[in-house]
Design a protein around this motif. Structure first.
Motif, mmCIF file in Angstrom:
data_model
loop_
_atom_site.group_PDB
_atom_site.id
_atom_site.type_symbol
_atom_site.label_atom_id
_atom_site.label_comp_id
_atom_site.label_asym_id
_atom_site.label_seq_id
_atom_site.Cartn_x
_atom_site.Cartn_y
_atom_site.Cartn_z
ATOM 1 N N ILE A 1 0.214 3.457 4.404
ATOM 2 C CA ILE A 1 -0.571 2.664 5.363
ATOM 3 C C ILE A 1 -1.069 3.454 6.398
ATOM 4 O O ILE A 1 -1.953 3.294 6.983
ATOM 5 C CB ILE A 1 0.298 1.285 5.842
ATOM 6 C CG1 ILE A 1 0.828 0.605 4.638
ATOM 7 C CG2 ILE A 1 -0.518 0.437 6.852
ATOM 8 C CD1 ILE A 1 -0.268 0.135 3.852
ATOM 9 N N VAL B 1 5.190 -3.064 -0.442
ATOM 10 C CA VAL B 1 4.055 -2.392 0.166
ATOM 11 C C VAL B 1 3.519 -1.122 -0.811
ATOM 12 O O VAL B 1 2.429 -0.865 -1.116
ATOM 13 C CB VAL B 1 4.072 -1.836 1.566
ATOM 14 C CG1 VAL B 1 3.383 -0.771 1.857
ATOM 15 C CG2 VAL B 1 4.668 -2.925 2.441
ATOM 16 N N VAL C 1 -0.139 -0.836 -2.623
ATOM 17 C CA VAL C 1 -0.867 0.198 -2.380
ATOM 18 C C VAL C 1 -1.301 0.914 -3.595
ATOM 19 O O VAL C 1 -2.308 1.104 -3.553
ATOM 20 C CB VAL C 1 -0.475 1.168 -1.305
ATOM 21 C CG1 VAL C 1 -1.312 2.582 -1.149
ATOM 22 C CG2 VAL C 1 -0.301 0.321 0.124
ATOM 23 N N LEU D 1 -5.156 -4.157 3.072
ATOM 24 C CA LEU D 1 -4.656 -3.288 3.910
ATOM 25 C C LEU D 1 -3.921 -4.108 5.242
ATOM 26 O O LEU D 1 -2.914 -3.605 5.599
ATOM 27 C CB LEU D 1 -5.768 -2.398 4.625
ATOM 28 C CG LEU D 1 -5.131 -1.159 5.432
ATOM 29 C CD1 LEU D 1 -4.258 -0.222 4.578
ATOM 30 C CD2 LEU D 1 -6.356 -0.409 5.773
ATOM 31 N N ALA E 1 -0.762 -5.371 4.209
ATOM 32 C CA ALA E 1 0.402 -4.460 3.894
ATOM 33 C C ALA E 1 0.923 -4.173 5.366
ATOM 34 O O ALA E 1 1.855 -3.860 5.279
ATOM 35 C CB ALA E 1 -0.363 -3.165 3.263
ATOM 36 N N LEU E 2 -0.253 -4.044 6.384
ATOM 37 C CA LEU E 2 0.368 -3.377 7.642
ATOM 38 C C LEU E 2 1.111 -4.414 8.334
ATOM 39 O O LEU E 2 2.335 -4.215 8.953
ATOM 40 C CB LEU E 2 -0.987 -3.360 8.261
ATOM 41 C CG LEU E 2 -0.868 -3.087 9.939
ATOM 42 C CD1 LEU E 2 -0.103 -1.608 9.970
ATOM 43 C CD2 LEU E 2 -2.089 -2.919 10.654
ATOM 44 N N LEU F 1 3.772 4.754 12.194
ATOM 45 C CA LEU F 1 2.688 4.837 11.019
ATOM 46 C C LEU F 1 1.882 6.121 11.345
ATOM 47 O O LEU F 1 1.450 6.800 10.276
ATOM 48 C CB LEU F 1 1.868 3.606 11.255
ATOM 49 C CG LEU F 1 2.582 2.126 10.893
ATOM 50 C CD1 LEU F 1 1.605 1.286 11.871
ATOM 51 C CD2 LEU F 1 2.022 2.087 9.477
#
Length: 265
Positions: free
Chosen positions: A23, A137, A141, A172, A175-176, A196
Motif C-alpha cells: 500500500i 490486504v 493487493v 486502494l 486497503a489503506l 507506509l
C-alpha cells in the motif's frame, strides 16, 4: 513463544510492515502521502467511536478511516482542491477524536498509546487481528495488482483496457483503511503514514520493477520493525517512534547510496 511480550511485539511489527509495504508503494506512486495522513488521523475519532458504543477498536478505526477516505475522494471528484480537503478533514477528525475521547464518561485510556503506538502491549487477540488484516490486504493487493498498477501508472490506458480507475482507487482506499486499523496499536495514528511511506521511498531508487519495489519495501519495513524494537529495548526509548527512526535512517542511507551511484555513473 506468544507468552513473551517481545515475541508478540516482533510478530506484530512484521505483520504491519508486510501489510503496509504494498500500500505504501501505491501511496508513493500516486503521491498520496497527505491522503494517508488524513486517513490515519481519523483513527483517533474511530477509537472514540468504538469506546463510546462498545465495539472493538479495530472495527471503529476501520469504519471511520474508510469513511474519511471516501469523503476525501468524494470532495475531490466534486471539484474541491485536494490539499484543502485533506487539510480540513485530517485536522478536524484528529481534533474531534481527541475531544470525544476526553468527553467519554467513565472511560480512561492512554491516548499516547493511540497517538504513538504501544507495540509492547500487543496481546494475542491484537496479534491475530494484525495478521488477519495483513493477510487480507496482501491477498487483495495481489488479486487486484494488474488493475491497481495500470490505473496508477496510466488512467487513460486503464480505461482503454476496460479497467475503472475509480474502482481501483476505492480498492486502494479500503486497503489503506485496513492498514490504518491494524497499525494503530503498533505505531499509533501520528506515525502510521511514516511506516507506509518511508520503506517504499527507501526501496524506490534500487527497484527495477514495481514488484521488486514492493518486495524491497516489505523487507525494509520488517528490518525497521525488528531493529527498532531492539534499539528501543537497549536505549529504553518509545518503541513506535524508534521503529520510524530506524526506517528514516535506512531511507537516508538509501538516498546517499543512490546519489553516490549516480555520481559515479
Amino acid at each position: 513463544m506468544l507468552d513473551d511480550f517481545m515475541a508478540r511485539a516482533a510478530l506484530a511489527g512484521v505483520g504491519v510492515a508486510l501489510a503496509a509495504a504494498p500500500i505504501g508503494c501505491f501511496v508513493v506512486w500516486r503521491r498520496m502521502a497527505y491522503f494517508g495522513d488524513a486517513t490515519a488521523h481519523a483513527a483517533i475519532l474511530g477509537v472514540a467511536l468504538s469506546l463510546g458504543i462498545g465495539i472493538s477498536v479495530f472495527g471503529g478505526v476501520l469504519a471511520v478511516a474508510l469513511a474519511i477516505a471516501l469523503a476525501i475522494l468524494s470532495l475531490a471528484r466534486r471539484g474541491h482542491a485536494m490539499d484543502t480537503a485533506l487539510g480540513v478533514l485530517a485536522h478536524a477528525a484528529l481534533a474531534f477524536g481527541l475531544v470525544a475521547v476526553a468527553l467519554l464518561p467513565g472511560v480512561q485510556i492512554d491516548i499516547q498509546a493511540y497517538l504513538f503506538g504501544d507495540i509492547l502491549a500487543v496481546s494475542r487477540s491484537d496479534l491475530a487481528l494484525i495478521w488477519a488484516g495483513a493477510v487480507a490486504v496482501s491477498a487483495g493487493v495481489l488479486w487486484r495488482w494488474p488493475g491497481l498498477l495500470t490505473a496508477t501508472l496510466n488512467p487513460e490506458l486503464a480505461i482503454a483496457a476496460g479497467i475503472d480507475p475509480h474502482r481501483e482507487r476505492q480498492v486502494l482506499t479500503l486497503a489503506l483503511a485496513v492498514v490504518v486499523a491494524v497499525a494503530i496499536k503498533v505505531v499509533g495514528a501520528l506515525l502510521i503514514t511514516a511506516l507506509l511511506i518511508i520503506p517504499a521511498a527507501a526501496a524506490r531508487p534500487f527497484a527495477r520493477t514495481p514488484e521488486v519495489m514492493a518486495a524491497m519495501a516489505a523487507l525494509t519495513g520488517v528490518i525497521s520493525a525488528l531493529a527498532g524494537l531492539g534499539t528501543a529495548w537497549i536505549l529504553d526509548t518509545p518503541a513506535g517512534p524508534t521503529i520510524v527512526c530506524v526506517a528514516a535512517l535506512i531511507f537516508a542511507a538509501s538516498s546517499a547510496l543512490s546519489r553516490a551511484a549516480t555520481t559515479r555513473g
